[in-house]
Design a protein around this motif. Structure first.
Motif, PDB file in Angstrom:
ATOM      1  N   SER A 178       0.802  -1.214   0.000  1.00  0.00           N
ATOM      2  CA  SER A 178       0.000   0.000   0.000  1.00  0.00           C
ATOM      3  C   SER A 178       0.844   1.277   0.000  1.00  0.00           C
ATOM      4  O   SER A 178       0.555   2.224  -0.729  1.00  0.00           O
ATOM      5  CB  SER A 178      -0.947  -0.014   1.197  1.00  0.00           C
ATOM      6  N   TYR A 238       2.294   1.716  -3.429  1.00  0.00           N
ATOM      7  CA  TYR A 238       1.252   2.178  -4.352  1.00  0.00           C
ATOM      8  C   TYR A 238       1.034   3.682  -4.159  1.00  0.00           C
ATOM      9  O   TYR A 238       0.916   4.445  -5.110  1.00  0.00           O
ATOM     10  CB  TYR A 238      -0.071   1.454  -4.124  1.00  0.00           C
ATOM     11  N   HIS A 273      -6.714   2.713  -1.160  1.00  0.00           N
ATOM     12  CA  HIS A 273      -6.440   1.310  -1.464  1.00  0.00           C
ATOM     13  C   HIS A 273      -7.360   0.428  -0.638  1.00  0.00           C
ATOM     14  O   HIS A 273      -7.397   0.534   0.587  1.00  0.00           O
ATOM     15  CB  HIS A 273      -4.968   0.991  -1.157  1.00  0.00           C
TER      16      HIS A 273
END
Length: 121
Positions: free
Chosen positions: A35, A38, A51
């Motif tokens: 995460s 990302y 997310h």
């Protein structure tokens, strides 16, 4: 005259950057441990990230703001989560399906989206 054209282009670019800052990229599926990576990729392009690895919380649709892009990592998403995403995509946000949950696949999808936005501007 060249300076004036350059200034206009710069103002358009700044306006596009402000607009992008107000938009969110939703990543559905993928790995929770990724995460933060990302997020780094999404924020590098000027968007914010939401997310959802396992499920979409009830208030997510209202809290996400303007959705710029929905990315579904199909190899790491449950059918129930994919179905929940359908309600988030109802606002006309483009949906991208990725076969890989990798950071490079996400980066590539975001670069393509950013290029489309630049052509449209």
């Amino acid at each position: 005259m060249l300076k004036r054209d350059r200034m206009k282009a710069e103002r358009r670019s700044q306006a596009a950057d402000r607009k992008r800052e107000e938009q969110t990229v939703l990543v559905i599926g993928g790995s929770g441990g990724m995460s933060s990576r990302y997020r780094d990729v999404v924020e590098k392009h000027g968007w914010s990230l939401r997310h959802y690895e396992n499920r979409v919380p009830p208030g997510a649709r209202h809290g996400a703001g303007k959705v710029a892009l929905i990315v579904i990592m199909v190899t790491m998403v449950s059918h129930a989560l994919r179905d929940q995403m359908q309600s988030l995509a109802s606002d006309g946000a483009p949906v991208v399906y990725l076969r890989s949950a990798s950071v490079s696949a996400l980066r590539s999808a975001l670069e393509q989206r950013a290029a489309l936005e630049q052509r449209a501007a």
